[in-house]
Motif scaffolding. Structure first.
Motif, PDB file in Angstrom:
ATOM      1  N   THR A   1       0.842  -1.197   0.000  1.00  0.00           N
ATOM      2  CA  THR A   1       0.000   0.000   0.000  1.00  0.00           C
ATOM      3  C   THR A   1       0.881   1.252   0.000  1.00  0.00           C
ATOM      4  O   THR A   1       2.101   1.178   0.178  1.00  0.00           O
ATOM      5  CB  THR A   1      -0.935   0.011   1.222  1.00  0.00           C
TER       6      THR A   1
ATOM      7  N   PHE B   1       0.502  -6.383   2.691  1.00  0.00           N
ATOM      8  CA  PHE B   1      -0.664  -7.167   3.064  1.00  0.00           C
ATOM      9  C   PHE B   1      -0.639  -8.543   2.410  1.00  0.00           C
ATOM     10  O   PHE B   1      -0.133  -8.707   1.294  1.00  0.00           O
ATOM     11  CB  PHE B   1      -1.952  -6.436   2.688  1.00  0.00           C
TER      12      PHE B   1
ATOM     13  N   LYS C   1      -2.649 -11.472   0.605  1.00  0.00           N
ATOM     14  CA  LYS C   1      -3.864 -11.611  -0.189  1.00  0.00           C
ATOM     15  C   LYS C   1      -4.503 -12.981   0.105  1.00  0.00           C
ATOM     16  O   LYS C   1      -4.048 -14.001  -0.408  1.00  0.00           O
ATOM     17  CB  LYS C   1      -3.540 -11.506  -1.682  1.00  0.00           C
TER      18      LYS C   1
ATOM     19  N   ARG D   1      -8.824  -4.185   3.779  1.00  0.00           N
ATOM     20  CA  ARG D   1      -7.610  -4.306   4.578  1.00  0.00           C
ATOM     21  C   ARG D   1      -7.873  -4.002   6.050  1.00  0.00           C
ATOM     22  O   ARG D   1      -8.638  -3.087   6.381  1.00  0.00           O
ATOM     23  CB  ARG D   1      -6.532  -3.353   4.045  1.00  0.00           C
TER      24      ARG D   1
ATOM     25  N   GLU E   1      -5.662  -3.134   9.462  1.00  0.00           N
ATOM     26  CA  GLU E   1      -4.332  -2.820   9.972  1.00  0.00           C
ATOM     27  C   GLU E   1      -4.186  -3.142  11.450  1.00  0.00           C
ATOM     28  O   GLU E   1      -3.096  -3.390  11.926  1.00  0.00           O
ATOM     29  CB  GLU E   1      -4.026  -1.336   9.740  1.00  0.00           C
TER      30      GLU E   1
ATOM     31  N   ASP F   1      -7.915  -9.206   4.145  1.00  0.00           N
ATOM     32  CA  ASP F   1      -6.467  -9.229   3.979  1.00  0.00           C
ATOM     33  C   ASP F   1      -5.825  -8.617   5.229  1.00  0.00           C
ATOM     34  O   ASP F   1      -6.305  -7.607   5.751  1.00  0.00           O
ATOM     35  CB  ASP F   1      -6.067  -8.423   2.748  1.00  0.00           C
TER      36      ASP F   1
ATOM     37  N   ALA G   1      -2.298  -7.427   7.583  1.00  0.00           N
ATOM     38  CA  ALA G   1      -0.991  -6.799   7.437  1.00  0.00           C
ATOM     39  C   ALA G   1       0.124  -7.734   7.897  1.00  0.00           C
ATOM     40  O   ALA G   1       0.100  -8.248   9.021  1.00  0.00           O
ATOM     41  CB  ALA G   1      -0.944  -5.505   8.234  1.00  0.00           C
TER      42      ALA G   1
END
Length: 465
Positions: A137, A143, A145, A168, A170, A181, A183
């Motif tokens: 990113t 990340f 997948k 996503r 975090e 997904d 991190a």
């Protein structure tokens, strides 16, 4: 035969280690941002029971427990207290080890700290990137997948088609229903002060899930026997561990996943807002003994919710006292008597005790067998039907049981209590045969072990110098 309930298959499976006679065991350890609470120790006690039973069964266990010293909580708390991350976490690492000793947990063979394994984590991210499992990113975060990993959701039994891949997350912790997904590497944020490391993708820090994969495989290899944790770790933490580990190595990750249920306090979920949140230290300050707390935490099957009550602690102390009283009574035997075959009773009980534990750590069944034996032996003691050799069998049996329970002897990790008991029995036998020279010789051996004997009208008692 030993069977464990494998979360992966949702059924009991015969335990067959990868390497005969050896077990690689990884257990999720503490996140060191505060003192560990009794909910944490419910998991650690279950894992201690598992390890002790495997060792009693003849396996050589190599136990790794990680210490999470970098995540959202440790960073946030260290900044709030205006302390460096290491200085802040060192305090709680130290307190954790003190609590482990207090509750008589066998220390893990290795306690890797996440901050010590950044290079290994970067290597794993690099492997995943090469194989096409990642994307980067704008803030320099990497990340995983999940759409590229076919078996995602197999541990938690999630439907991959219903996972919202592409979104996503975090934060280190997120809701059980969310399948997004995650991190692997988090780009540095100004709000996280100077907590960051260099990487090919820019300065940042590892994601929580990545930490365990890097540390477990470093010590145990890409494929190992048992991974433990609480049921709250199944998703997303352990699911993500499986995905990133298998994707990176192309191998199986773990054969047996064992998860313990939650702990309740007086039938309520433990929380600070409810006023029922307790650390081990708080309970000790309230006057409860370490052995009563250990017995309370160990005595409910790990896959059942444990209702932690103060009445249960008191009941646990009574059970511990009864076991210790049996040992004290056996140590007083210094004359021969005729009675039942104590050796056979003890051997039969130990067989049933281990058989119950071999059935997915059925500790309640094992304790049931133990106390049937205890009551029978007390009855024989009351009727003066236990001989000196019978007393030796009783003491040996209690020492074997305590290798698992660890609540009877002063300590059960490296204390030569069995040697002491055997010597006292031998001295009593020598005195009964009026072999005073041998009795004095044995007393000298005990003295060398730091044991002081006192011969009373009720028999021989011993204590530490």
């Amino acid at each position: 035969m030993i069977k464990f309930y494998n979360t992966k298959s949702r059924k009991r499976e015969e335990f067959i280690p990868i390497d005969e006679g050896k077990v690689g065991l990884y257990t999720c350890g503490p996140t060191v941002y505060d003192f560990a609470h009794i909910g944490n120790f419910r998991a650690y006690i279950f894992e201690d029971l598992l390890r002790r039973f495997l060792s009693l069964s003849g396996f050589e266990v190599y136990h790794i427990m990680n210490i999470t010293d970098i995540d959202d909580k440790t960073i946030r708390r260290s900044i709030e207290e205006n302390r460096s991350l290491q200085d802040f976490t060192d305090e709680y690492v130290k307190s954790f080890h003190e609590d482990v000793e207090t509750l008589r947990l066998l220390p893990a063979h290795e306690y890797p700290r996440a901050t010590e394994f950044i290079p290994q984590m970067l290597d794993m991210v690099g492997q995943l990137e090469e194989k096409g499992f990642t994307y980067i990113t704008q803030d320099g975060s990497v990340f995983f997948k999940i759409s590229e990993f076919d078996n995602y959701g197999s541990l938690a039994k999630l439907d991959p088609d219903q996972l919202r891949s592409g979104e996503r997350v975090e934060n280190d912790e997120y809701g059980k229903e969310e399948g997004r997904d995650f991190a692997l590497w988090k780009g540095h944020k100004d709000s996280e002060s100077n907590v960051s490391w260099e990487s090919p993708w820019g300065n940042g820090r590892p994601g929580w899930h990545l930490e365990c994969s890097a540390m477990s495989t470093h010590y145990l290899g890409n494929h190992f026997d048992i991974h433990c944790g609480g049921v709250d770790n199944i998703f997303p933490h352990h699911e993500n561990e499986i995905a990133q580990s298998c994707a990176a190595t192309g191998e199986e990750f773990v054969n047996y996943w064992l998860h313990n249920e939650h702990l309740l306090v007086e039938s309520q979920k433990m929380s600070k807002s409810e006023g029922n949140f307790y650390t081990l230290r708080q309970l000790l300050e309230m006057g409860y003994s370490p052995e009563s707390l250990r017995y309370t935490l160990i005595s409910t099957h790990y896959r059942q919710k444990l209702n932690f009550t103060f009445d249960k602690i008191k009941s646990s102390q009574k059970c511990v006292n009864k076991l210790r009283e049996l040992k004290r009574r056996a140590l007083l035997i210094d004359i021969d008597a005729e009675g039942k075959d104590v050796e056979k009773l003890s051997s039969d009980m130990l067989g049933k005790f281990q058989e119950k534990l071999g059935d997915d750590l059925n500790i309640s069944g094992a304790l049931g067998e133990l106390f049937v034996w205890v009551n029978d032996i007390f009855s024989q003691l009351d009727n003066n039907e236990v001989s000196v050799s019978g007393a030796g069998s009783i003491l040996s049996t209690l020492n074997t049981v305590d290798l698992v329970l660890c609540v009877i002897n002063d300590t059960c990790n490296d204390e030569p209590s069995e040697e002491i008991d055997v010597l006292i029995i031998a001295r009593n036998d020598a005195r009964a045969n009026m072999d005073w020279s041998k009795a004095d010789e044995i007393r000298d051996k005990l003295d060398a072990l730091g044991v002081v004997l006192e011969d009373t009208q009720g028999g021989t008692i011993w204590k530490r110098k």
